[in-house]
Write a protein that holds these residues in place. Sequence first.
Motif, PDB file in Angstrom:
ATOM      1  N   ILE A  28       0.834  -1.198   0.000  1.00 50.01           N
ATOM      2  CA  ILE A  28       0.000   0.000   0.000  1.00 50.01           C
ATOM      3  C   ILE A  28       0.869   1.249   0.000  1.00 50.01           C
ATOM      4  O   ILE A  28       0.546   2.257  -0.647  1.00 50.01           O
ATOM      5  CB  ILE A  28      -0.946  -0.010   1.219  1.00 50.01           C
ATOM      6  CG1 ILE A  28      -1.977  -1.127   1.074  1.00 50.01           C
ATOM      7  CG2 ILE A  28      -1.661   1.335   1.383  1.00 50.01           C
ATOM      8  CD1 ILE A  28      -2.866  -1.302   2.283  1.00 50.01           C
ATOM      9  N   LYS A  30       3.471   1.835  -1.541  1.00 49.20           N
ATOM     10  CA  LYS A  30       3.990   2.183  -2.869  1.00 49.20           C
ATOM     11  C   LYS A  30       3.115   3.230  -3.554  1.00 49.20           C
ATOM     12  O   LYS A  30       3.565   3.924  -4.467  1.00 49.20           O
ATOM     13  CB  LYS A  30       4.082   0.932  -3.748  1.00 49.20           C
ATOM     14  CG  LYS A  30       5.127  -0.067  -3.285  1.00 49.20           C
ATOM     15  CD  LYS A  30       5.125  -1.302  -4.177  1.00 49.20           C
ATOM     16  CE  LYS A  30       6.155  -2.328  -3.714  1.00 49.20           C
ATOM     17  NZ  LYS A  30       6.130  -3.549  -4.552  1.00 49.20           N
ATOM     18  N   VAL A  31       1.865   3.315  -3.112  1.00 50.78           N
ATOM     19  CA  VAL A  31       0.924   4.268  -3.703  1.00 50.78           C
ATOM     20  C   VAL A  31       0.531   5.359  -2.717  1.00 50.78           C
ATOM     21  O   VAL A  31       0.538   6.542  -3.044  1.00 50.78           O
ATOM     22  CB  VAL A  31      -0.352   3.537  -4.199  1.00 50.78           C
ATOM     23  CG1 VAL A  31      -1.382   4.535  -4.714  1.00 50.78           C
ATOM     24  CG2 VAL A  31       0.010   2.531  -5.281  1.00 50.78           C
ATOM     25  N   ILE A  32       0.187   4.956  -1.492  1.00 44.53           N
ATOM     26  CA  ILE A  32      -0.288   5.897  -0.474  1.00 44.53           C
ATOM     27  C   ILE A  32       0.898   6.423   0.325  1.00 44.53           C
ATOM     28  O   ILE A  32       1.653   5.645   0.919  1.00 44.53           O
ATOM     29  CB  ILE A  32      -1.310   5.230   0.463  1.00 44.53           C
ATOM     30  CG1 ILE A  32      -2.493   4.678  -0.348  1.00 44.53           C
ATOM     31  CG2 ILE A  32      -1.795   6.216   1.517  1.00 44.53           C
ATOM     32  CD1 ILE A  32      -3.259   5.718  -1.123  1.00 44.53           C
ATOM     33  N   MET A  64      -8.491   6.648  -3.078  1.00 42.36           N
ATOM     34  CA  MET A  64      -7.284   5.994  -3.589  1.00 42.36           C
ATOM     35  C   MET A  64      -6.802   4.907  -2.642  1.00 42.36           C
ATOM     36  O   MET A  64      -6.339   3.836  -3.078  1.00 42.36           O
ATOM     37  CB  MET A  64      -6.177   7.033  -3.794  1.00 42.36           C
ATOM     38  CG  MET A  64      -4.859   6.463  -4.287  1.00 42.36           C
ATOM     39  SD  MET A  64      -5.007   5.601  -5.874  1.00 42.36           S
ATOM     40  CE  MET A  64      -5.241   7.005  -6.976  1.00 42.36           C
ATOM     41  N   LEU A  65      -6.909   5.148  -1.336  1.00 44.34           N
ATOM     42  CA  LEU A  65      -6.503   4.134  -0.358  1.00 44.34           C
ATOM     43  C   LEU A  65      -7.334   2.870  -0.517  1.00 44.34           C
ATOM     44  O   LEU A  65      -6.792   1.753  -0.524  1.00 44.34           O
ATOM     45  CB  LEU A  65      -6.653   4.696   1.059  1.00 44.34           C
ATOM     46  CG  LEU A  65      -6.520   3.680   2.200  1.00 44.34           C
ATOM     47  CD1 LEU A  65      -5.155   3.002   2.166  1.00 44.34           C
ATOM     48  CD2 LEU A  65      -6.743   4.346   3.550  1.00 44.34           C
ATOM     49  N   ARG A  67      -9.030   1.875  -3.176  1.00 41.31           N
ATOM     50  CA  ARG A  67      -8.717   1.254  -4.469  1.00 41.31           C
ATOM     51  C   ARG A  67      -7.397   0.471  -4.384  1.00 41.31           C
ATOM     52  O   ARG A  67      -7.276  -0.634  -4.913  1.00 41.31           O
ATOM     53  CB  ARG A  67      -8.620   2.323  -5.559  1.00 41.31           C
ATOM     54  CG  ARG A  67      -9.962   2.807  -6.071  1.00 41.31           C
ATOM     55  CD  ARG A  67      -9.773   3.628  -7.343  1.00 41.31           C
ATOM     56  NE  ARG A  67     -11.046   3.933  -7.954  1.00 41.31           N
ATOM     57  CZ  ARG A  67     -11.734   3.118  -8.718  1.00 41.31           C
ATOM     58  NH1 ARG A  67     -11.275   1.897  -8.942  1.00 41.31           N
ATOM     59  NH2 ARG A  67     -12.874   3.487  -9.255  1.00 41.31           N
ATOM     60  N   THR A  68      -6.412   1.081  -3.739  1.00 39.52           N
ATOM     61  CA  THR A  68      -5.111   0.418  -3.598  1.00 39.52           C
ATOM     62  C   THR A  68      -5.242  -0.859  -2.784  1.00 39.52           C
ATOM     63  O   THR A  68      -4.653  -1.886  -3.113  1.00 39.52           O
ATOM     64  CB  THR A  68      -4.106   1.373  -2.922  1.00 39.52           C
ATOM     65  OG1 THR A  68      -4.019   2.579  -3.682  1.00 39.52           O
ATOM     66  CG2 THR A  68      -2.729   0.739  -2.835  1.00 39.52           C
ATOM     67  N   GLU A  71      -6.484  -3.617  -4.842  1.00 38.05           N
ATOM     68  CA  GLU A  71      -5.496  -4.148  -5.775  1.00 38.05           C
ATOM     69  C   GLU A  71      -4.485  -5.047  -5.074  1.00 38.05           C
ATOM     70  O   GLU A  71      -3.993  -6.012  -5.644  1.00 38.05           O
ATOM     71  CB  GLU A  71      -4.762  -2.989  -6.470  1.00 38.05           C
ATOM     72  CG  GLU A  71      -5.633  -2.200  -7.442  1.00 38.05           C
ATOM     73  CD  GLU A  71      -4.853  -1.092  -8.143  1.00 38.05           C
ATOM     74  OE1 GLU A  71      -3.649  -1.289  -8.380  1.00 38.05           O
ATOM     75  OE2 GLU A  71      -5.443  -0.044  -8.448  1.00 38.05           O
ATOM     76  N   VAL A  72      -4.179  -4.716  -3.820  1.00 36.63           N
ATOM     77  CA  VAL A  72      -3.209  -5.506  -3.057  1.00 36.63           C
ATOM     78  C   VAL A  72      -3.824  -6.817  -2.587  1.00 36.63           C
ATOM     79  O   VAL A  72      -3.142  -7.834  -2.480  1.00 36.63           O
ATOM     80  CB  VAL A  72      -2.687  -4.678  -1.858  1.00 36.63           C
ATOM     81  CG1 VAL A  72      -1.848  -5.534  -0.917  1.00 36.63           C
ATOM     82  CG2 VAL A  72      -1.875  -3.493  -2.351  1.00 36.63           C
ATOM     83  N   THR A 203       2.906  11.723  -8.686  1.00 36.59           N
ATOM     84  CA  THR A 203       1.692  11.858  -9.494  1.00 36.59           C
ATOM     85  C   THR A 203       1.837  12.786 -10.692  1.00 36.59           C
ATOM     86  O   THR A 203       0.902  12.899 -11.484  1.00 36.59           O
ATOM     87  CB  THR A 203       0.535  12.372  -8.612  1.00 36.59           C
ATOM     88  OG1 THR A 203       0.922  13.601  -7.986  1.00 36.59           O
ATOM     89  CG2 THR A 203       0.185  11.356  -7.538  1.00 36.59           C
ATOM     90  N   LEU A 211       1.034  -2.933  -8.909  1.00 38.32           N
ATOM     91  CA  LEU A 211       0.900  -3.582  -7.608  1.00 38.32           C
ATOM     92  C   LEU A 211       0.632  -5.067  -7.780  1.00 38.32           C
ATOM     93  O   LEU A 211      -0.092  -5.479  -8.675  1.00 38.32           O
ATOM     94  CB  LEU A 211      -0.233  -2.946  -6.807  1.00 38.32           C
ATOM     95  CG  LEU A 211      -0.013  -1.502  -6.342  1.00 38.32           C
ATOM     96  CD1 LEU A 211      -1.274  -0.958  -5.701  1.00 38.32           C
ATOM     97  CD2 LEU A 211       1.148  -1.421  -5.368  1.00 38.32           C
TER      98      LEU A 211
END
Length: 336
Positions: A28, A30-32, A64-65, A67-68, A71-72, A203, A211
Amino acid sequence: MPMSNVAESMQERAEEFRNRYAAVREAIGKVIVGHDDIVHGVLTAMLCGGHCLLEGVPGLGKTMLVRTLSEVLDLQFSRVQFTPDLMPADILGTNMIVEDDNGRRRFEFQRGPVFTQILLADEINRATPKTQSAMLETMQEGTVTAAGKRYVLDQPFFVLATQNPIEQEGTYPLPEAQLDRFLFKLVVGYSSREDLAVIVDRTTRGEKIELEKVMDGSEILNWQKLVREVILAPHVQDYLVRLTLATHPDGPYAAPATNQYVRWGSSPRGAQTMALASKVRALLEGRYNVSFEDVRRVFLPAMRHRVLLNFEAQAEGIDADQVLLEILEKVPEKAE
C-alpha cells in the motif's frame, strides 16, 4: 499439547501475522504516502471482520486508499458513488423480467454492486436515509434480502465508506444505528510538507506503479480466526468495559466530561470493537495477550462515532475526541 508448545505455536503465528501484515502495508505504501494511522486503522478493521468509515475533506486520498487496498488483496471490488437520487435497488439489485429462448418470461434477480467483497461507499452521507438503510443488513449480517429471498454475500466482506465533513448542505448525516455498524471511524488529515512533496513527485511524472496481489480472502479469514484466539485477561477486559461505561451519562462510571457533554454513550459494540482491535494491536507487537496500552491505542477510533454529544458541547465547540481523551485520563487501569 503442553502449555509451552501452545505458547510457542502462538508466538510463531503472531510473528507470521506481523510479517504478512507488513507485506500488505509495504505494498500500500507504494501508492499511499503517509497516513500511517489511517492505513493501520483500515487494515485493523479488515482483520477484525468489521467495516470502516473514513472522514476527511476532498482530495486527501481516501478513495485511492480503498482502491489500492483492493489491488493488493485478491478480492472482488465494487465502488458506489452515493448521490441523492440513488435508490436501494441501485445498490442491492432488483428483479427484472427476462425472456428465454421459448419466449417465456420470468423474473430474475440482477445482483447489485453490494455483491462483492470490498465495497467502496463513496460520500455515503450524500444519499437519502432510505438508501443508507439498505446497507444495514449487509453490514451486520453479510446478507441481502430481496423479493422474499435471502442471499449470502461472499466472505470476507468489507464496507469502506467515505464522507465529507464540509459542504453539509444537501447531505444526510448517517443515523446513529448505521454509524454503530462501523468498527472504526478514522479522520483523515492533511499531508505533511515531506509527504506532499513525495505525492507531487509520484503523481506528476507519468509513472505508473504496478501492484502485486499480496493476500487473498482465505488467508484473511484465517487471520481473523487468529485474532479471536488472542488472550484478553479479565482485568484488561474489565478496563475496556469500564471505559465503555464511562461514556454513559449519569452512570456509575461516568466521567465529569461525560455528564457535562454527552447525550448518549456507546453501545456494547464499542466494547466488542476495542476487544478485537486491541487483539490485532497485540499481535503486531509480537504478543498473544492484550495489554492496557493496546486498549488505549484503539479507544478513539472505536468510540468517536458512538458517542453523541449534547447541545452544550456543540455550543462550546467541543468534539467527541476531546471528551473521549478526558475519559481515557480519568478511568484507572485497575478497578477501585
